[in-house]
Design an enzyme around this catalytic site. Structure first.
Site, PDB file in Angstrom:
ATOM      1  N   LEU A   1      -4.769  -6.386   8.042  1.00 25.51           N
ATOM      2  CA  LEU A   1      -3.831  -5.265   8.220  1.00 25.51           C
ATOM      3  C   LEU A   1      -4.530  -3.921   8.106  1.00 25.51           C
ATOM      4  O   LEU A   1      -4.125  -2.944   8.707  1.00 25.51           O
ATOM      5  CB  LEU A   1      -2.731  -5.326   7.147  1.00 25.51           C
ATOM      6  CG  LEU A   1      -1.718  -6.449   7.262  1.00 25.51           C
ATOM      7  CD1 LEU A   1      -0.851  -6.493   6.023  1.00 25.51           C
ATOM      8  CD2 LEU A   1      -0.855  -6.245   8.489  1.00 25.51           C
ATOM      9  N   GLY A   2      -5.558  -3.857   7.298  1.00 27.54           N
ATOM     10  CA  GLY A   2      -6.229  -2.580   7.135  1.00 27.54           C
ATOM     11  C   GLY A   2      -7.347  -2.686   6.126  1.00 27.54           C
ATOM     12  O   GLY A   2      -7.500  -3.709   5.458  1.00 27.54           O
ATOM     13  N   ARG A   3      -8.121  -1.624   6.059  1.00 27.67           N
ATOM     14  CA  ARG A   3      -9.250  -1.575   5.134  1.00 27.67           C
ATOM     15  C   ARG A   3      -9.227  -0.270   4.384  1.00 27.67           C
ATOM     16  O   ARG A   3      -8.907   0.770   4.966  1.00 27.67           O
ATOM     17  CB  ARG A   3     -10.565  -1.582   5.928  1.00 27.67           C
ATOM     18  CG  ARG A   3     -11.140  -2.901   6.160  1.00 27.67           C
ATOM     19  CD  ARG A   3     -12.225  -2.839   7.213  1.00 27.67           C
ATOM     20  NE  ARG A   3     -12.436  -4.196   7.705  1.00 27.67           N
ATOM     21  CZ  ARG A   3     -13.248  -5.055   7.121  1.00 27.67           C
ATOM     22  NH1 ARG A   3     -13.951  -4.684   6.067  1.00 27.67           N
ATOM     23  NH2 ARG A   3     -13.360  -6.279   7.575  1.00 27.67           N
ATOM     24  N   GLY A   4      -9.555  -0.309   3.127  1.00 23.83           N
ATOM     25  CA  GLY A   4      -9.629   0.939   2.375  1.00 23.83           C
ATOM     26  C   GLY A   4     -10.789   0.880   1.429  1.00 23.83           C
ATOM     27  O   GLY A   4     -11.552  -0.089   1.439  1.00 23.83           O
TER      28      GLY A   4
ATOM     29  N   SER B   1     -10.736   0.441  -1.641  1.00 23.10           N
ATOM     30  CA  SER B   1     -10.657  -0.563  -2.694  1.00 23.10           C
ATOM     31  C   SER B   1     -10.637  -1.993  -2.169  1.00 23.10           C
ATOM     32  O   SER B   1     -10.679  -2.927  -2.951  1.00 23.10           O
ATOM     33  CB  SER B   1      -9.425  -0.301  -3.568  1.00 23.10           C
ATOM     34  OG  SER B   1      -8.272  -0.302  -2.782  1.00 23.10           O
ATOM     35  N   GLY B   2     -10.558  -2.159  -0.858  1.00 28.01           N
ATOM     36  CA  GLY B   2     -10.628  -3.516  -0.349  1.00 28.01           C
ATOM     37  C   GLY B   2      -9.971  -3.691   1.012  1.00 28.01           C
ATOM     38  O   GLY B   2      -9.476  -2.743   1.613  1.00 28.01           O
TER      39      GLY B   2
ATOM     40  N   LYS C   1      -4.437  -8.244  -0.831  1.00 34.42           N
ATOM     41  CA  LYS C   1      -5.568  -7.321  -0.854  1.00 34.42           C
ATOM     42  C   LYS C   1      -6.726  -7.875  -1.654  1.00 34.42           C
ATOM     43  O   LYS C   1      -6.614  -8.137  -2.843  1.00 34.42           O
ATOM     44  CB  LYS C   1      -5.124  -5.989  -1.456  1.00 34.42           C
ATOM     45  CG  LYS C   1      -6.233  -4.987  -1.585  1.00 34.42           C
ATOM     46  CD  LYS C   1      -5.675  -3.625  -1.839  1.00 34.42           C
ATOM     47  CE  LYS C   1      -6.651  -2.562  -1.359  1.00 34.42           C
ATOM     48  NZ  LYS C   1      -6.020  -1.268  -1.260  1.00 34.42           N
TER      49      LYS C   1
ATOM     50  N   ASP D   1      -5.579   8.659  -5.587  1.00 34.50           N
ATOM     51  CA  ASP D   1      -5.943   8.596  -4.180  1.00 34.50           C
ATOM     52  C   ASP D   1      -4.695   8.703  -3.304  1.00 34.50           C
ATOM     53  O   ASP D   1      -4.403   7.825  -2.506  1.00 34.50           O
ATOM     54  CB  ASP D   1      -6.726   7.306  -3.898  1.00 34.50           C
ATOM     55  CG  ASP D   1      -7.518   7.403  -2.593  1.00 34.50           C
ATOM     56  OD1 ASP D   1      -7.605   8.518  -2.033  1.00 34.50           O
ATOM     57  OD2 ASP D   1      -8.041   6.368  -2.145  1.00 34.50           O
TER      58      ASP D   1
ATOM     59  N   VAL E   1      -7.078  -5.575   3.410  1.00 39.60           N
ATOM     60  CA  VAL E   1      -5.728  -6.113   3.255  1.00 39.60           C
ATOM     61  C   VAL E   1      -5.409  -7.080   4.391  1.00 39.60           C
ATOM     62  O   VAL E   1      -5.681  -6.791   5.560  1.00 39.60           O
ATOM     63  CB  VAL E   1      -4.682  -4.979   3.254  1.00 39.60           C
ATOM     64  CG1 VAL E   1      -3.315  -5.533   2.913  1.00 39.60           C
ATOM     65  CG2 VAL E   1      -5.074  -3.892   2.296  1.00 39.60           C
TER      66      VAL E   1
END
Ligand SMILES: *[C@@H]1O[C@H](CO)[C@@H](O)[C@H](O)[C@H]1NC(C)=O
Ligand SMILES: *[C@@H]1O[C@H](CO)[C@@H](O)[C@H](O)[C@H]1NC(C)=O
Ligand SMILES: *[C@@H]1O[C@H](CO)[C@@H](O)[C@H](O)[C@H]1NC(C)=O
Ligand SMILES: *[C@@H]1O[C@H](CO)[C@@H](O)[C@H](O)[C@H]1NC(C)=O
Ligand SMILES: *[C@@H]1O[C@H](CO)[C@@H](O)[C@H](O)[C@H]1NC(C)=O
Ligand SMILES: *[C@@H]1O[C@H](CO)[C@@H](O)[C@H](O)[C@H]1NC(C)=O
Length: 808
Positions: free
Chosen positions: A520-523, A525-526, A542, A639, A528
Site C-alpha cells: 500500500l505504501g512506504r514510509g 518507519s516501514g 506495517k 511526523d 505497509v
C-alpha cells in the site's frame, strides 16, 4: 416442555407489560405512579418511575429511555420497595412520597409548602425531575440530590456530592465533592482510612492547575461536553460537540467517567476518565493488596499476606504470620516495579540501600520500604496501601517487603504486570495467587438478590406472578451482568486488548497478506501491506524497520498504542513480535492518504472541496489534541504530514503512524528524542536547535498541513526559486497572511488570493480566515507562542457551520 411453557408465559407477560405501562408527561397532584406507569421527558430522552433492580424489588428512579439499565438518579437506593403495589404519590402541597406495598413511607422529598395547591411533577428534557407549584415556582428538583451521576447542566455544589454505587447497587465508599480547600476531589472513605485520590494528592496546587479557596463551589458539565468547576477543574469529552447524550458517573470502581450514548446501538462509550489506568484508583485492592495488569486490572496480595474477602477486594489482605519486631527474625522480599501510596514514616534522599534497610529494621512499625535505585530515595512505610505494579521499570522504585524469615516466598507469588495476553498472561498453575478483580463476575444472582429475596420472602402468595417475574428478572439480571462485564473492561481502557488488540503470529500475517503481496505504501518507519484477516477484516499490515528497542520496550510502547482510540486516529488492532519481525496490524482506511488527493492535478475528479478540507483540518486537530492531552501518557506524533493523514469512506481524516516516536512523559522535561524524526518542510525549528522536544512540534507540523490544505500545494513547492529555502518561503507566505488588514471577515476578495485556485472561490470566508490565523500562530518560531491543539480544535469548531446550526 417446562421451558416452552415458561417462555410462553414470559411472552404473555411481556405483551401484558407493553400494554399496561402507560407514559405521562405530567404528574398532577393527587395522582400517583405505580409500576404500570412512568413519566417521560417531553423529548423522550428520560423516563422516570419504579425501576426494577431485581425480580421483586424496585427503586424510584430516572433512567435513559434508550438504555434502561442506565439509571441517572434514584430516590431510595438503600431501601428498594416491592415492585407490585408500591407507588409514588404527589400531594397538592408539593410533597412527594414513595410508599412500599404495605403503605410504609420509604422516601419523601421533604417539601412542605402549606400555601401551595395543585403542585405538579414534571420530568424535563435535561433529566431533572421537578415539582412545581401552580404558579411555576420550583419546590423541589432531583438535580439537587444526585446519586452517582451528573447530567449536563446539573451543578455540583458544596451541598451535593456523587457517591459510587457498589455491586449491590447501594452506595459504595467512593465519592466526588468539594474538599475543605473548595477543590473538587475524589474521596475514598474506608472503615479506618479516608483519603483523596484525585487530583493526585502528591501534586502541588500549581501542578493540579486548580484554584483553591474559591467559595463559589460550583461545577457543571455543559451541553457540549466541557466540564468547568469554580476551582478551575476542567476536562472535555473526546467527542466534544452538541447533540450527544452524556453523563458523568462515579463508577463502582472509583473511577469518574464521562460517557456518550451512541444512539444507534444504544451503548455508552467513555469519552473522558479521571484514571485511564485503573490501578491508580488506589483503594481498589485494599490494604496490603497490589493492583496489576493481567492485562485487565487485577488484585493480588503482597507475598506473605492473604486475602480477607475474595468477593470484596477493597477489604485488602492480612498477614499470614505476625511480623516480629526482632530485626534478626525478618527478611526483605524484593517486589520490582511496585509502589505503595504514602504512609511514609520518613523520607531520605541520596542514601544507600543498606541505610534504608536498617531504618526499616530498626522501626517496628515499618512494614517495608520503597527504594529508588539511582536516585537513592528511601521511603519506609507504616501502612501498605494502594499498591500497584506496573510493567514500565522506569517510573517506580522497588519495594522491599518486611517478612518473617520463616515465610517462604515463591517467585510466582510476586505480582508483576503483563500488559499483554496469553503468552505473557498469568501462569495457569499459579492462578491461586492471582485474583482477577472482576467484581461483577462474582455478582452471582444468589448473592445480590438474596437480600431482597429475604426481605420479601413472605410474599409468596401469588405463585404464578412470581414465577413469571422470576424468569423476567433473571433475564434482566443476566443481561445486566453481561453488560456490566463489558463495561468493566471498556472502562478500564482495556476493552481493545481484551476484545481486539492482540498478538498475531508471523504465520498468520503471511497468510493474511498472501506473503506480503499487496503493497500500500512506504514510509520512513516501514512498508505497509494490505491484508485480510481470518474474520474477513481488511487490515493494513506495517513491517516496522529500525525498531531498535528490545522486546520489552516495544511492548511497552504498544501497550500505550493499544489503549489509544479516537475516531480521528487509525485504530491499531494488534501486533506481531516474532523473531526479528516487528509488525503492526491496523485498520485499513479506504481512501488512502491525503497527499494523493490534495496534491492531485487540476481537473482530477477527486479534487477536495472546501467543506472536506475544513473537516479534515478539524479532524486532524481533534486527533492530535487527543494524543497530546487526552490519553494515558502524552504521545507526540513527531511526523505529522499529509502522507500520515488517511481518509476514510466519507473523507474523514485518520492519523496514522502515531505512538512510535519515543513516548514522552507528562512532566515534559526529560525528553530524550535523540534522532530527528519527521520530514523536511514539516519540521519545527526546535528539532535543529537543541531545545527539548514537546507536543508543540506537532502543532508546527499541523500549521504546515493547514497551509497545504488552504493552498492545495505542497510546502516544498512554495519555494519561488532555488535560492529560497522552505523556511524563507513559509515566512513570505505568513507575512502575506498577516500583512492584510484585520477585516471583519466580510471581505472575501483578498482571502481568495491565498486559497487553492482549483476551488474557483468556492470556500467559506470565515473558516478560511480562521485557518489562516491558525496557520500563522502554529508556525510561530517560539514554540511557547504556538497554541495547544486543544485550543486549535476550539477555534476551528467555533467556525464550523455544522455545529453552529445545531447549537444556534
Ligand atoms: C409539614 O408541616 C406540617 C405542619 O406545619 C408538619 O406537621 C409536618 O411535620 C411538616 N412536614 C415536614 C416534612 O416538614
Ligand atoms: C486553569 O486551568 C487552565 C487550563 O487547564 C490553566 O491554563 C490555568 O493556569 C488554570 N488556572 C489556575 C489558576 O490554576
Ligand atoms: C470563582 O469561581 C467563579 C465561578 O467559576 C468565577 O466566576 C470566579 O471568578 C472565581 N473567583 C475567583 C476569585 O477566582
Ligand atoms: C498475631 O498476634 C495476635 C496477637 O498478638 C494474635 O491474635 C493473632 O492470632 C496472631 N496472628 C497470627 C497469624 O499469628
Ligand atoms: C508456571 O508455574 C510453574 C509452577 O510454579 C513453573 O514450574 C513454570 O515454570 C511456570 N511457567 C512459566 C511460563 O512461568
Ligand atoms: C418474589 O418474592 C417471593 C417471595 O417469595 C419469592 O419466593 C419469589 O421467588 C420472588 N420472586 C422472585 C421472582 O424473586
Amino acid at each position: 416442555m417446562v421451558a416452552s411453557s415458561a417462555s410462553l408465559l414470559l411472552l404473555l407477560t411481556l405483551i401484558h407489560q407493553l400494554l399496561c405501562v402507560s407514559a405521562h408527561d405530567l404528574l398532577s397532584s393527587g395522582s400517583s405512579l405505580s409500576v404500570e406507569d412512568v413519566l417521560h421527558s417531553p423529548d423522550g430522552t428520560f423516563t422516570c418511575g419504579l425501576h426494577q433492580i431485581s425480580p421483586n424489588a424496585s427503586t424510584f428512579s430516572i433512567w435513559f429511555s434508550d438504555s434502561s439499565e442506565t439509571v441517572t438518579w434514584s430516590a431510595n437506593p438503600l431501601h428498594p420497595v416491592y415492585t407490585r403495589g408500591s407507588k409514588v404519590e404527589l400531594k397538592s402541597d408539593g410533597s412527594m412520597v414513595l410508599k412500599d406495598y404495605n403503605g410504609q413511607i420509604v422516601w419523601t422529598n421533604n417539601v412542605n409548602s402549606s400555601g401551595t395547591q395543585h403542585a405538579q411533577a414534571q420530568l424535563l428534557d435535561t433529566g431533572n425531575l421537578i415539582v412545581k407549584s401552580k404558579d411555576g415556582i420550583t419546590l423541589w428538583q432531583s438535580f439537587d440530590s444526585p446519586t452517582d451521576t451528573l447530567l449536563p447542566t446539573q451543578s455540583i455544589t458544596a451541598a451535593t456530592k456523587l457517591v459510587s454505587k457498589n455491586r449491590l447497587l447501594v452506595p459504595g465508599h467512593y465519592s466526588f465533592h468539594f474538599d475543605d480547600q473548595y477543590l473538587l476531589s475524589l474521596f475514598d472513605d474506608e472503615k479506618d482510612i479516608s483519603f483523596i485520590y484525585w487530583p493526585n494528592p502528591s501534586m502541588t496546587i500549581w501542578y493540579k492547575r486548580r484554584n483553591p479557596f474559591n467559595s463559589t463551589t460550583n461545577g457543571a458539565l455543559d451541553r457540549l461536553g466541557h466540564f468547568l468547576g469554580s476551582d478551575n477543574a476542567t476536562f472535555t469529552a473526546a467527542d466534544w460537540g452538541s447533540d450527544i447524550a452524556r453523563r458523568l458517573t462515579l463508577d463502582y470502581d472509583g473511577n469518574l467517567r464521562l460517557y456518550s450514548l451512541d444512539k444507534a446501538d444504544r451503548t455508552w462509550s467513555v469519552t473522558w476518565m479521571a484514571f485511564p489506568q485503573l490501578c491508580r484508583v488506589r483503594g481498589l485492592c485494599g490494604r496490603n493488596g497490589i493492583c496489576m495488569y493481567t492485562p485487565a486490572p487485577a488484585c493480588a496480595c503482597a507475598p506473605g499476606y492473604e486475602v480477607i474477602d475474595p468477593i470484596d477486594w477493597t477489604k485488602g489482605c492480612s498477614p499470614r504470620v505476625n511480623i516480629s519486631c526482632d530485626g534478626n527474625e525478618v527478611k526483605f522480599v524484593k517486589l520490582p516495579n511496585t509502589d505503595f501510596l504514602g504512609y511514609d514514616l520518613s523520607a531520605y534522599h541520596f542514601v544507600s540501600y543498606d541505610f534504608c534497610k536498617n531504618i526499616c529494621l530498626s522501626d517496628c512499625k515499618c512494614k517495608g520500604f520503597a527504594y529508588w535505585e539511582g536516585l537513592g530515595d528511601c521511603y519506609p512505610k507504616s501502612v501498605l496501601l494502594g499498591g500497584v505494579t506496573i510493567s514500565n521499570k522506569y517510573s517506580t522504585g522497588t519495594m522491599y517487603l518486611k517478612l518473617p524469615k520463616g515465610v517462604e516466598v515463591t517467585k510466582s507469588s510476586i505480582p508483576y504486570s503483563q500488559p499483554f495476553g496469553p503468552k505473557y498472561g498469568p501462569n495457569c498453575s499459579t492462578t491461586n495467587d492471582i485474583y482477577i478483580a472482576d467484581y461483577l463476575d462474582t455478582l452471582n444472582s444468589g448473592q445480590s438478590v438474596s437480600k431482597f429475596l429475604y426481605f420479601y420472602g413472605f410474599l409468596s402468595a401469588i405463585f404464578l406472578v412470581e414465577v413469571i417475574f422470576f424468569i423476567l428478572g433473571w433475564l434482566i439480571l443476566r443481561r445486566e451482568r453481561n453488560q456490566f462485564r463489558e463495561l468493566w473492561l471498556a472502562e478500564a481502557g482495556y476493552k481493545m486488548i481484551a476484545n481486539h488488540f492482540r498478538r498475531y503470529t508471523y504465520r498468520e500475517l503471511v497468510l493474511a497478506t498472501r506473503k506480503f503481496k499487496d503493497e500500500l505504501g512506504r514510509g520512513a518507519s516501514g512498508v505497509v501491506y494490505k491484508g485480510v484477516l481470518k474474520d474477513n477484516r481488511v487490515v493494513a499490515v506495517k513491517m516496522l524497520v529500525e525498531i531498535n528497542e528490545g522486546e520489552e520496550e516495544f511492548q511497552h510502547e504498544l501497550s500505550v498504542i493499544s489503549r489509544i482510540y479516537h475516531t480521528n486516529l487509525v485504530r491499531v488492532w494488534g501486533f506481531c513480535s516474532d523473531g526479528p519481525h516487528r509488525i503492526l496490524v491496523s485498520e485499513f482506511v479506504e481512501n488512502g492518504s491525503l497527499d494523493k488527493i490534495l496534491f492531485g492535478s487540476e481537473g482530477s475528479e477527486n479534487l477536495l472541496g472546501w467543506k472536506q478540507r475544513f473537516n479534515i483540518a478539524v479532524g486532524v486537530a481533534k486527533g492530535l489534541a487527543y494524543l497530546h492531552h487526552e490519553c494515558l501518557e502524552w504521545v507526540i506524533h513527531c511526523d505529522v504530514k499529509p502522507e500520515n493523514i488517511l481518509l476514510g469512506e466519507n473523507m474523514e481524516p485518520k492519523i496514522a503512524d502515531f505512538g512510535l516516536a519515543k513516548l514522552l512523559n507528562r512532566g515534559g522535561s526529560n525528553i530524550e528524542v535523540s534522532r530527528i524524526r519527521g520530514t523536511r518542510g514539516y519540521l519545527a525549528p526546535e528539532w535543529v536547535s537543541s531545545l527539548p522536544i514537546t507536543a508543540k512540534v506537532d502543532v508546527y507540523s499541523f500549521g504546515v498541513v493547514l497551509l497545504e490544505l488552504l493552498k492545495g500545494v505542497r510546502v516544498l513547492e512554495l519555494q519561488k526559486n532555488e535560492d529560497e529555502d522552505v523556511k524563507m518561503a513559509l515566512g513570505r507566505v505568513i507575512r502575506a497572511f498577516t500583512g492584510q488588514p484585520k477585516s471583519d471577515g466580510s471581505d472575501q476578495s483578498w482571502t481568495a488570493d491565498f486559497i487553492d485556485t482549483r476551488l474557483h472561490d468556492q470556500f467559506n470566508n470565515s473558516q478560511a480566515r480562521m485557518m489562516m490565523d491558525l496557520t500563522v500562530s502554529c508556525l510561530e518560531e517560539d514554540r511557547g507562542r504556538r497554541p495547544t491543539m486543544e485550543y486549535v480544535v476550539q477555534m476551528l469548531v467555533s467556525v464550523d457551520e455544522d455545529t453552529k446550526t445545531i447549537t444556534g
